[in-house]
Every structure is written in C-alpha cells, then in structure tokens.
Write a protein that holds these residues in place. Structure first.
Motif, PDB file in Angstrom:
ATOM      1  N   GLU A  92     -23.892  29.772 -39.399  1.00  0.00           N
ATOM      2  CA  GLU A  92     -22.597  29.889 -38.723  1.00  0.00           C
ATOM      3  C   GLU A  92     -21.839  31.085 -39.282  1.00  0.00           C
ATOM      4  O   GLU A  92     -21.565  31.160 -40.472  1.00  0.00           O
TER       5      GLU A  92
ATOM      6  N   THR B 266     -26.901  34.881 -34.640  1.00  0.00           N
ATOM      7  CA  THR B 266     -26.753  34.304 -35.971  1.00  0.00           C
ATOM      8  C   THR B 266     -27.826  33.286 -36.306  1.00  0.00           C
ATOM      9  O   THR B 266     -27.992  32.939 -37.476  1.00  0.00           O
ATOM     10  N   GLY B 267     -28.546  32.770 -35.300  1.00  0.00           N
ATOM     11  CA  GLY B 267     -29.557  31.746 -35.563  1.00  0.00           C
ATOM     12  C   GLY B 267     -28.892  30.463 -36.030  1.00  0.00           C
ATOM     13  O   GLY B 267     -27.811  30.092 -35.569  1.00  0.00           O
TER      14      GLY B 267
ATOM     15  N   GLN C 279     -19.688  35.962 -34.563  1.00  0.00           N
ATOM     16  CA  GLN C 279     -20.836  35.979 -33.658  1.00  0.00           C
ATOM     17  C   GLN C 279     -21.374  34.568 -33.474  1.00  0.00           C
ATOM     18  O   GLN C 279     -21.247  33.715 -34.345  1.00  0.00           O
ATOM     19  N   ARG C 280     -21.997  34.355 -32.343  1.00  0.00           N
ATOM     20  CA  ARG C 280     -22.534  33.040 -32.006  1.00  0.00           C
ATOM     21  C   ARG C 280     -23.923  33.186 -31.390  1.00  0.00           C
ATOM     22  O   ARG C 280     -24.335  34.263 -30.978  1.00  0.00           O
ATOM     23  N   GLY C 281     -24.639  32.071 -31.302  1.00  0.00           N
ATOM     24  CA  GLY C 281     -25.897  32.030 -30.560  1.00  0.00           C
ATOM     25  C   GLY C 281     -27.037  32.742 -31.262  1.00  0.00           C
ATOM     26  O   GLY C 281     -27.203  32.658 -32.480  1.00  0.00           O
ATOM     27  N   GLU C 282     -27.824  33.493 -30.482  1.00  0.00           N
ATOM     28  CA  GLU C 282     -29.036  34.114 -30.992  1.00  0.00           C
ATOM     29  C   GLU C 282     -28.744  35.151 -32.073  1.00  0.00           C
ATOM     30  O   GLU C 282     -29.607  35.474 -32.887  1.00  0.00           O
TER      31      GLU C 282
END
Length: 279
Positions: A220, A216-217, A211-214
């Motif tokens: 990483e 995961t905050g 997952q990426r972006g919002e």
C-alpha cells in the motif's frame, strides 16, 4: 519545415545550444521522426539580441491522421498506443535534461505547424524563461512510502484455550486493527522525518496522489511526493533518506530519480489549434 500531412509535436522547452543541437541530430522521437530544435525565429532569420533568444522547443513531426483532435480522443482509449507515446516522450525529455535545462511539456502537445508552435513559444517566452531559470541545476526526485503486507498483519499468537470461534475471530480482528494502526502511525512519523530532511536539501515539493493497483502490487502506497533538489544536494538528500529509512523497519521507503522536473513544469497554454487531451 513540416513534411506534408504532418503536425508539429513539442516535447519540451529548453535553451538552444550547439552541443544539444548536435545530440538531437542523431536522435528520434515518436514514429522514429528526427528531432529538431525549434527556436523563436526561423533558422534563416537573425536571432534577436535578447536574453530570450536561445529559447526553443524540442520538436518533431507526427502524422496528422494520428494526432489531430479526433484521432487523439480515440487514441487515448488505446493503452498500448499511450504507453508507446508516453515512453518516447519521456525518453526525449530525459535525453534533453541530461544536456541542458529543460521544461517538460504535457504529452501530446501538438501544433498545426512550426509557425503556430513558434507563436506559442513567443507568447509564453517570459514565463518559460523564468521557469527554466528556476529549474536550472535542479533535478526531480520522488519519495514513496509503502506499507508492506507483512507489516499490517498481527504477530502469530496461540489461541486462548477457552475462546469460542466467534470470540477468537473478534480477538484476531482487534489485533489486526491494532497492528495496522501502529504501522500507519509509523508511516506518519516517517513522512514527518522526510519532510524535515527535505527542508534542508530541497527547494520545492509536490504531493501526488498515492499510487494504487498494478503500480504497487500487494503493498500500500501511502506517500507519493516529488521534490525539486539542487544538483549539489542530490547525494546528501538521498543519503539522509536512506539513513532515516533504517529507523522504520515496517515500511519501504523508496527514492526514485533523477528525473526531468515534470512535477514542477508549467503546462503550455497553446493556441486554439493545439488539441487538448480528454480528461
């Protein structure tokens, strides 16, 4: 029987049982429409005396004007609409999963009417029945590995007295790279440990893209896997991963679930009147 101006929306495949039918009678789907079990044959027809007779869609009516092919293409650009439909779809599937074996279907699987939906169910009854048998008494759990921002930063050190600004910068960059390499190596070891644990407790695995972006905050996400776990192995599986996580202090290892087996369901290949969501 559909209401005028509506389509048949199906959430999942399950086995028809009295308790499940009673539970669904008090529940609602998208747009607060009543849920119903849609079996292979109409309620007024005698059920065939085969092992497939109990197969049924979990269904509700949805407005044709919002779920026809053109409307869906527009709605899939509306994040608020998508979130509402996805959340309701998920809630219905989870409610069924708590009471019966369930094969979740893709969001926005829609048919022209109940008759067309039954045709799709009949056409795939062997596949659906086999898959439901494989998923019986199994539950999906997610396992995610995150690198925390602190773990990828080098430990603070006093600058060398004679170091120039340029040399100090290069030293700091080299230390940061070494720190990140060490954490990534730790993540690889953690992933191998989890795979070993899963080999003892889970029956299937699906690798999802990190997952990426919002979602995961600042952390990483480097591993995002789903496991199909027999119900009698769920607690040992979770406990073993929690124990293993203690050996990787620079990582956050998260187990999510229990979930309906979305990652292990087969998409319905419905008739031509079932609109396909845009890619």
């Amino acid at each position: 029987m559909n209401t005028p101006g509506s389509l048949t929306y199906v959430y999942a495949v399950t086995h028809r049982t009295g308790p499940l039918g009673e539970a669904l009678a008090g529940m609602h789907g998208i747009g607060q429409a009543p849920l119903r079990l849609l079996p292979l044959t109409a309620e007024t027809e005698p059920a065939p005396s085969t092992s497939l007779a109990s197969l049924a869609f979990v269904a509700s009516d949805v407005p044709e004007q919002d779920f026809n092919e053109t409307a869906l293409k527009n709605h899939f650009e509306d994040l608020d609409w998508l979130e509402h439909v996805a959340r309701t779809h998920h809630d219905v599937v989870q409610a069924v999963a708590a009471r019966a074996p369930v094969l979740p279907l893709r969001m926005a699987t829609v048919y022209q009417d109940d008759h067309r939906a039954r045709q799709a169910l009949a056409a795939q009854q062997d596949v659906f029945s086999q898959r439901l048998d494989q998923l019986r008494a199994h539950t999906e759990y997610g396992v995610k590995i995150y690198l925390t921002p602190e773990a990828t930063q080098p430990p603070a050190a006093a600058p060398a007295p004679a170091a120039s600004p340029g040399k100090a910068y290069l030293q700091a960059r080299r230390a940061q790279r070494h720190s990140r390499d060490a954490v990534y190596q730790q993540a690889e070891q953690a992933a191998e440990t989890i795979e070993t644990i899963a080999s003892r407790h889970a029956t299937q695995r699906v690798r999802h893209a990190p997952q990426r972006g919002e979602l995961t905050g600042p952390q990483e996400n480097v591993v995002n896997d789903a496991y199909l776990v027999p119900d009698d192995q769920a607690r040992p599986f979770q406990a073993a991963i929690a124990d293993a996580a203690q050996h990787f202090p620079d990582l956050r290892i998260e187990v999510t679930g229990p979930w309906a087996p979305y990652s292990f369901a087969m998409p319905a290949a419905g008739p031509s009147d079932a609109p396909e969501p845009p890619p």
